[in-house]
Design a protein around this motif. Structure first.
Motif, PDB file in Angstrom:
ATOM      1  N   GLY A   2      54.211 121.382 -24.291  1.00 50.94           N
ATOM      2  CA  GLY A   2      53.882 122.797 -24.477  1.00 50.94           C
ATOM      3  C   GLY A   2      54.951 123.734 -23.967  1.00 50.94           C
ATOM      4  N   ASN A   3      56.077 123.167 -23.513  1.00 50.13           N
ATOM      5  CA  ASN A   3      57.253 123.917 -23.100  1.00 50.13           C
ATOM      6  C   ASN A   3      56.967 124.920 -21.972  1.00 50.13           C
ATOM      7  N   ILE A   4      57.601 126.094 -22.012  1.00 49.02           N
ATOM      8  CA  ILE A   4      57.520 127.040 -20.892  1.00 49.02           C
ATOM      9  C   ILE A   4      56.093 127.562 -20.724  1.00 49.02           C
ATOM     10  N   ARG A   5      55.378 127.731 -21.820  1.00 52.30           N
ATOM     11  CA  ARG A   5      53.986 128.193 -21.715  1.00 52.30           C
ATOM     12  C   ARG A   5      53.151 127.181 -20.936  1.00 52.30           C
ATOM     13  N   GLU A   6      53.382 125.890 -21.196  1.00 45.72           N
ATOM     14  CA  GLU A   6      52.655 124.852 -20.462  1.00 45.72           C
ATOM     15  C   GLU A   6      53.027 124.869 -18.984  1.00 45.72           C
ATOM     16  N   LEU A   7      54.331 125.008 -18.686  1.00 47.39           N
ATOM     17  CA  LEU A   7      54.765 125.080 -17.290  1.00 47.39           C
ATOM     18  C   LEU A   7      54.106 126.255 -16.577  1.00 47.39           C
ATOM     19  N   LYS A   8      54.066 127.406 -17.238  1.00 46.05           N
ATOM     20  CA  LYS A   8      53.444 128.585 -16.637  1.00 46.05           C
ATOM     21  C   LYS A   8      51.974 128.328 -16.331  1.00 46.05           C
ATOM     22  N   ASN A   9      51.260 127.708 -17.282  1.00 44.81           N
ATOM     23  CA  ASN A   9      49.846 127.420 -17.077  1.00 44.81           C
ATOM     24  C   ASN A   9      49.631 126.415 -15.954  1.00 44.81           C
ATOM     25  N   VAL A  10      50.489 125.395 -15.900  1.00 39.18           N
ATOM     26  CA  VAL A  10      50.396 124.391 -14.829  1.00 39.18           C
ATOM     27  C   VAL A  10      50.582 125.053 -13.465  1.00 39.18           C
ATOM     28  N   LEU A  11      51.558 125.927 -13.361  1.00 38.69           N
ATOM     29  CA  LEU A  11      51.819 126.603 -12.085  1.00 38.69           C
ATOM     30  C   LEU A  11      50.679 127.558 -11.724  1.00 38.69           C
ATOM     31  N   GLU A  12      50.096 128.222 -12.731  1.00 35.90           N
ATOM     32  CA  GLU A  12      48.959 129.104 -12.467  1.00 35.90           C
ATOM     33  C   GLU A  12      47.783 128.310 -11.902  1.00 35.90           C
ATOM     34  N   ARG A  13      47.506 127.145 -12.514  1.00 34.19           N
ATOM     35  CA  ARG A  13      46.400 126.329 -12.026  1.00 34.19           C
ATOM     36  C   ARG A  13      46.712 125.763 -10.642  1.00 34.19           C
ATOM     37  N   ALA A  14      47.974 125.368 -10.423  1.00 39.58           N
ATOM     38  CA  ALA A  14      48.361 124.822  -9.119  1.00 39.58           C
ATOM     39  C   ALA A  14      48.208 125.877  -8.024  1.00 39.58           C
ATOM     40  N   LYS A  15      48.543 127.132  -8.351  1.00 41.20           N
ATOM     41  CA  LYS A  15      48.387 128.213  -7.367  1.00 41.20           C
ATOM     42  C   LYS A  15      46.918 128.398  -6.991  1.00 41.20           C
ATOM     43  N   VAL A  16      46.032 128.274  -7.988  1.00 38.70           N
ATOM     44  CA  VAL A  16      44.603 128.423  -7.723  1.00 38.70           C
ATOM     45  C   VAL A  16      44.097 127.277  -6.844  1.00 38.70           C
ATOM     46  N   LEU A  17      44.584 126.054  -7.106  1.00 37.00           N
ATOM     47  CA  LEU A  17      44.131 124.887  -6.350  1.00 37.00           C
ATOM     48  C   LEU A  17      44.694 124.843  -4.936  1.00 37.00           C
ATOM     49  N   SER A  18      45.856 125.441  -4.735  1.00 38.16           N
ATOM     50  CA  SER A  18      46.505 125.386  -3.427  1.00 38.16           C
ATOM     51  C   SER A  18      45.813 126.304  -2.431  1.00 38.16           C
ATOM     52  N   HIS A  19      45.640 125.799  -1.216  1.00 39.43           N
ATOM     53  CA  HIS A  19      45.010 126.589  -0.152  1.00 39.43           C
ATOM     54  C   HIS A  19      46.052 127.179   0.792  1.00 39.43           C
ATOM     55  N   SER A  20      47.305 127.124   0.384  1.00 43.36           N
ATOM     56  CA  SER A  20      48.387 127.669   1.206  1.00 43.36           C
ATOM     57  C   SER A  20      49.460 128.213   0.273  1.00 43.36           C
ATOM     58  N   PRO A  21      50.486 128.891   0.826  1.00 43.52           N
ATOM     59  CA  PRO A  21      51.560 129.397  -0.044  1.00 43.52           C
ATOM     60  C   PRO A  21      52.528 128.322  -0.503  1.00 43.52           C
ATOM     61  N   ILE A  22      52.154 127.050  -0.347  1.00 42.40           N
ATOM     62  CA  ILE A  22      53.019 125.934  -0.746  1.00 42.40           C
ATOM     63  C   ILE A  22      52.307 125.091  -1.793  1.00 42.40           C
ATOM     64  N   ILE A  23      52.959 124.882  -2.938  1.00 45.80           N
ATOM     65  CA  ILE A  23      52.431 123.997  -3.981  1.00 45.80           C
ATOM     66  C   ILE A  23      52.917 122.589  -3.689  1.00 45.80           C
ATOM     67  N   THR A  24      51.985 121.652  -3.551  1.00 49.22           N
ATOM     68  CA  THR A  24      52.342 120.282  -3.186  1.00 49.22           C
ATOM     69  C   THR A  24      52.192 119.338  -4.373  1.00 49.22           C
ATOM     70  N   GLU A  25      52.582 118.086  -4.128  1.00 49.56           N
ATOM     71  CA  GLU A  25      52.470 117.040  -5.138  1.00 49.56           C
ATOM     72  C   GLU A  25      51.022 116.881  -5.611  1.00 49.56           C
ATOM     73  N   LYS A  26      50.062 117.054  -4.688  1.00 48.28           N
ATOM     74  CA  LYS A  26      48.650 116.874  -5.023  1.00 48.28           C
ATOM     75  C   LYS A  26      48.206 117.858  -6.106  1.00 48.28           C
ATOM     76  N   GLU A  27      48.558 119.138  -5.954  1.00 52.10           N
ATOM     77  CA  GLU A  27      48.149 120.147  -6.943  1.00 52.10           C
ATOM     78  C   GLU A  27      48.789 119.880  -8.306  1.00 52.10           C
ATOM     79  N   ILE A  28      50.065 119.478  -8.293  1.00 53.95           N
ATOM     80  CA  ILE A  28      50.759 119.205  -9.560  1.00 53.95           C
ATOM     81  C   ILE A  28      50.153 117.991 -10.248  1.00 53.95           C
ATOM     82  N   GLN A  29      49.876 116.925  -9.474  1.00 54.15           N
ATOM     83  CA  GLN A  29      49.259 115.735 -10.065  1.00 54.15           C
ATOM     84  C   GLN A  29      47.917 116.076 -10.699  1.00 54.15           C
ATOM     85  N   GLU A  30      47.144 116.916  -9.995  1.00 51.93           N
ATOM     86  CA  GLU A  30      45.814 117.267 -10.503  1.00 51.93           C
ATOM     87  C   GLU A  30      45.901 118.074 -11.786  1.00 51.93           C
TER      88      GLU A  30
END
Length: 430
Positions: free
Chosen positions: A341-369
């Motif tokens: 899904g190219n850049i749109r997919e990356l943007k969506n993945v990062l948006e979801r990772a930000k929501v899942l993260s409980h800190s200002p750091i995105i970790t491997e766990k959020e990306i895997q999920e």
């Protein structure tokens, strides 16, 4: 030892020598990292710099996983190129296996377990397009595209943008309009694949009262709405074959005829078209008119997919996440993903990772999920997911204006509001 298959794949990487509009700085260097800290600088003072474990090399590395003669960096036509020499464990640029490729400012080079960073003393590469901060890249092909955009933007000529879904075709169209002499007039966008065939002609050219059942009033089409401005025909490859001659006449004569009318009306519109389809192949298959193809194909622009410009991932992460950080393991996972899904997919993945993260750091766990595959769903559930995704995309494209979104989808506003409530769709937080 690097497998034959991986090595053959690396050999397929083509070298692109692209002259830039301004010369790159003469002084470049490598930074050697140890346990995450820079420990040594190697100035690249020669035309060709050899790297390996043998003492005869310009840069000697103490790493058992590095080959005796592992790689070289050579300056050619103003650019620095990294070349692997059939090393045992391969050469990686920003976590991507390469055979030969150009180096950009702040690229990361992995040889065995050794990490090097390539830098210019005074970097000149622009990571963002002069036409807008939303178009960012350090890839040589995109750098060339930036220069082309500057030249093309002021012209009235038709532009054809090719690229996979999610590569930013609409951003390019917006940038071209913004930098043209038409920017005080409207940029009108239509997705040729999103409107039913029987409504598309009326949407484009308008209709007169009584032209067909339900045509109770005269309606101005999108060509007239874009008069003196720009009309962006997204997904032009989806345009029905019987409408293609009418678009061809617009391009040739600069005039339209509303549905049900006998009179042509002159218009002054710049056409920008885009598609993810292979138009030359469609011409051969006679599903797209050859004469229309050549009318549209005056200035073609090609957007490379994200999988071919993975060195841009750190830039895009910074652009989309702003004040958040990302761990090296999370970044590695993003580099390993194929990004259909190219850049749109990356943007969506990062948006979801930000929501899942409980800190200002995105970790491997959020990306895997966020990258993990969802369980199989029933056909009806799949349709609901697709509809929700489509509604979200249309709302986002129309700046969450529900009236404009309903008009773009050709549905009553009440229907749109019901679906928003049903799917619990909400605008992203600022």
């Amino acid at each position: 030892m690097l497998s034959d298959a991986r090595y053959m794949n690396a050999q397929k990487t083509k070298t692109l020598v692209i002259p830039l509009s301004s010369p790159l700085p003469k002084e470049a260097f490598l930074i050697l990292y140890h346990e995450g800290y820079p420990t040594k600088h190697y100035p690249l003072l020669k035309q060709k710099i050899s790297i390996g474990t043998a003492n005869t090399h310009d840069i000697v590395l103490k790493d058992p996983y590095v080959s005796s003669h592992h790689a070289t960096i050579e300056k050619k036509e103003g650019l620095y190129f990294l070349m692997d020499h059939k090393s045992r464990n391969g050469t990686f640029l920003n976590n991507t296996l390469i055979r030969e490729t150009a180096l950009a400012h702040q690229s990361y080079i992995q040889l065995g377990k050794t990490l090097l960073q390539f830098e210019y003393k005074t970097p000149k590469l622009k990571t963002s397009s002069p036409l807008g901060d939303d178009i960012i890249s350090q890839h040589p092909l995109m750098q060339q595209l930036f220069g082309t955009l500057e030249k093309v933007a002021p012209l009235k000529t038709t532009v054809m943008i090719y690229g996979e879904t999610g590569t930013g075709k609409e951003l390019i169209a917006q940038a071209l309009h913004r930098q043209s002499g038409r920017n005080k007039n409207p940029l009108v966008t239509i997705n040729c694949g999103a409107i039913p065939k029987e409504l598309l002609e009326s949407e484009l050219f308008g209709h007169v009262k009584g032209a067909f059942t339900g045509a109770h009033t005269h309606r101005q089409g999108l060509f007239l709405a874009a008069d003196k401005g720009t009309l962006f025909l997204d997904e032009i490859g989806e345009l029905p074959l019987d409408l293609q001659p009418k678009l061809l006449r617009v391009l040739e004569q600069r005039e339209i005829k509303p549905v049900g009318s006998e009179r042509y009306q002159k218009i002054d519109v710049r056409i920008i078209a885009a598609t993810h389809r292979n138009l030359p192949k469609m011409v051969q298959e006679e599903t797209f008119r050859e004469d229309l193809f050549y009318r549209l194909h005056l200035i073609p622009l090609y957007l490379p997919p994200l999988r071919d410009r993975k060195e841009d991932i750190p830039l895009l992460i910074h652009h989309f996440t702003k004040n958040m950080s990302i761990t090296p393991k999370a970044l590695k996972l993003l580099h390993q993903h194929s990004w259909p899904g190219n850049i749109r997919e990356l943007k969506n993945v990062l948006e979801r990772a930000k929501v899942l993260s409980h800190s200002p750091i995105i970790t491997e766990k959020e990306i895997q999920e966020t990258l993990s595959h969802s369980p199989l769903k029933s056909f009806s559930q799949t349709l609901e997911v697709m509809e929700k995704s489509m509604l979200y995309d249309f709302l986002d494209k129309n700046q969450w204006n529900k009236t404009a979104t309903a008009r773009a989808l050709s549905i009553p506003k009440s229907t749109l509001l019901d679906k928003i409530k049903r799917y619990k769709i909400a605008a992203p937080r600022a």
